[in-house]
Design an enzyme around this catalytic site. Structure first.
Site, PDB file in Angstrom:
ATOM      1  N   SER A 189       0.832  -1.201   0.000  1.00  7.41           N
ATOM      2  CA  SER A 189       0.000   0.000   0.000  1.00  7.41           C
ATOM      3  C   SER A 189       0.874   1.262   0.000  1.00  7.41           C
ATOM      4  CB  SER A 189      -0.901  -0.031   1.241  1.00  7.41           C
ATOM      5  OG  SER A 189      -1.470   1.224   1.485  1.00  7.41           O
ATOM      6  N   LYS A 193       1.966   3.752  -3.557  1.00  4.75           N
ATOM      7  CA  LYS A 193       1.672   5.196  -3.611  1.00  4.75           C
ATOM      8  C   LYS A 193       2.941   5.996  -3.834  1.00  4.75           C
ATOM      9  CE  LYS A 193      -0.743   5.529   0.407  1.00  4.75           C
ATOM     10  NZ  LYS A 193      -1.291   4.218   0.738  1.00  4.75           N
TER      11      LYS A 193
HETATM   12  N1  URA Z   1      -0.277   3.797   5.373  1.00  6.45           N
HETATM   13  C1  URA Z   1      -0.661   3.356   4.143  1.00  6.45           C
HETATM   14  O1  URA Z   1      -0.607   4.117   3.187  1.00  6.45           O
HETATM   15  N2  URA Z   1      -1.053   2.103   4.004  1.00  6.45           N
HETATM   16  C2  URA Z   1      -1.100   1.226   5.021  1.00  6.45           C
HETATM   17  O2  URA Z   1      -1.467   0.085   4.816  1.00  6.45           O
HETATM   18  C3  URA Z   1      -0.721   1.677   6.305  1.00  6.45           C
HETATM   19  C4  URA Z   1      -0.314   2.978   6.458  1.00  6.45           C
END
Ligand code: URA
Length: 447
Positions: A189, A193
């Protein structure tokens, strides 16, 4: 890659449930299928739970992260001059650092293209905090995001339908299905990003303790090493800090209240723990960006940007460019400064005199969720004005009957929820006859 409608989700769920590794093709089909709405939430949730329980191999994790990046676009920031460096926290309680750190670092000459998240489980999220500023939009098009970044050196947005849309959907589903605290799911995750942002370097703040998703230092180190490895393999300079989250950061927990507290830091004040972490993370961001030769010089530059008001001006400019209806640089300092009056607060008195030995940050975060500062279901609305103010923190003295904290709840909050929040807060505070030994905020730095 196979079309998602052709994958048999039941086979995939059973395969993972029974402890077998998924292929890159299966993972990609799931990610693209879920993003496109072809895989229903209940099957995605079952697969996430199987991953949560069984873990992932390094190959599966890489495939998941790459599929999540491929679900959208990767930004090309090569036409913007200057180092591009971001920071991401793994999530904690009262962690509002991004709000003042990003503009402080931008004021020193780093471009900060930040894709953040919403509240997750008991932890708060930068997007929910920003959206408590009336008008502030965290949902920009790529062109708008780049335009804000070009004009003020930072932009703070969430995942969109074009930037890591898979994380947008999976993140919201994990929040409400008990599938957050998983090293591969967190690493995929966060790193999907960050790699979609087109950055040169990244500072990770990996939280450790009751308010973090990683409760022990060794789990946190494993998560940090996993993410550093992914980032370095992608050609990025990465540093991970392991920092204490056994009590909340700062004194405010709740969306608008945390923005208030971050603005206090931007006005050159703020709690010592917030300042210490901001200096450390910011100093490292400047070092990774090549603007200083060591992190101490970087920390001094960040402090100067805060003290001279340039960081506040950047944040105010960013907010206006992203639609805020209030000029934060010139707003009055009362609680009502951003048009979001905090709810009236009730004190939680200490049952005895002594010292605060510990404050269970997770219980404080869960109390915030009861107050509707966080979500229990995907479709829940956040109450931006709900908050907890910690009048006492670890090591501080208190007399019997003096407030440990204050609780600001909506007048129409159902009494059982208010009671549940108060019960959690009562259980969060441990009072003893002696002050506890001090715990360092910065536990480790992995470079
Ligand atoms: N921050 C995120 O972007 N994803 C997660 O799974 C945990 C914290």
């Amino acid at each position: 890659m196979r079309c998602a409608s052709m994958i048999d989700m039941i086979d995939l769920i059973r395969k993972k449930r029974d402890g077998f590794a998924l292929t890159a093709e299966e993972i990609d089909a799931f990610v693209q299928g879920y993003t496109a709405g072809q895989v229903p939430d209940y099957q995605a949730a079952a697969l996430l739970m199987a991953i949560f329980l069984r873990g992932m191999t390094d190959e599966e994790l890489r495939a998941l992260m790459e599929a999540m990046i491929r679900s959208g676009e990767v930004l090309d920031l090569s036409t913007l001059s200057g180092p591009k460096v971001d920071k991401h926290s793994t999530g904690g309680v009262g962690d509002k650092i991004s709000l003042h750190l990003a503009p402080a670092v931008a004021a020193c000459g780093v471009l900060v293209p930040m894709i953040s998240g919403r509240g997750l489980g008991h932890s708060g999220g930068t997007l929910d905090k920003l959206e408590s500023i009336p008008g502030f939009s965290t949902c920009l098009s790529i062109q708008e995001f780049l335009s804000v970044l070009r004009r003020c050196g930072l932009s703070l947005i969430g995942q969109t339908d074009r930037l890591v849309p898979a994380d947008k959907k999976l993140y919201a589903l994990r929040d409400v299905t008990g599938t957050v605290e998983s090293i591969p799911l967190i690493a995929a995750s966060i790193m999907s990003k960050k790699l979609a942002e087109g950055i040169d370097a990244l500072v990770l703040d990996v939280k450790v303790g009751s308010g973090a998703f990683m409760k022990t230092r060794s789990q946190a180190r494993q998560l940090a090493e996993t993410m550093c490895e992914i980032g370095r393999r992608a050609g990025k300079r990465v540093t991970a800090f392991l920092t204490d989250m056994s009590q909340p950061l700062g004194r405010m927990v709740g969306n608008a209240a945390e923005v208030n507290e971050a603005v206090a830091v931007l006005r050159g004040r703020g709690e010592p723990d917030l300042i210490e972490l901001t200096r450390a993370l910011g100093g490292e961001m400047l070092r990774l960006g090549g603007l200083v030769t060591d992190e101490h010089q970087g920390a001094a530059r960040v402090e100067q940007a805060l003290a001279q008001g340039e960081a506040l001006r950047r944040f105010a400019q960013c907010a206006l460019l992203q639609g805020a209806r209030v000029d934060l640089a010139h707003a009055a300092e009362a609680d009502a400064w951003m048009g979001c009056n905090l709810h009236p607060a009730q004190p939680l008195p200490s049952p005895q005199a002594g010292y605060v030995v510990s404050i269970d940050a997770q219980a404080v975060g869960l109390a915030g969720v009861e107050l509707r500062a966080g979500r229990k279901r995907k479709e829940d609305d956040i109450d931006p004005a709900a908050y907890i103010r910690l009048d006492r923190k670890r090591g501080e003295a208190v007399e019997a009957g003096e407030p440990l904290c204050h609780v600001g709840a909506a007048p129409d909050l159902p009494p059982p929820q208010r009671e549940a929040a108060l019960r959690l807060l009562r259980s969060a505070y441990q009072i003893g006859p002696e002050p506890p030994p001090s715990v360092p905020l910065i536990l480790e730095v992995l470079r």
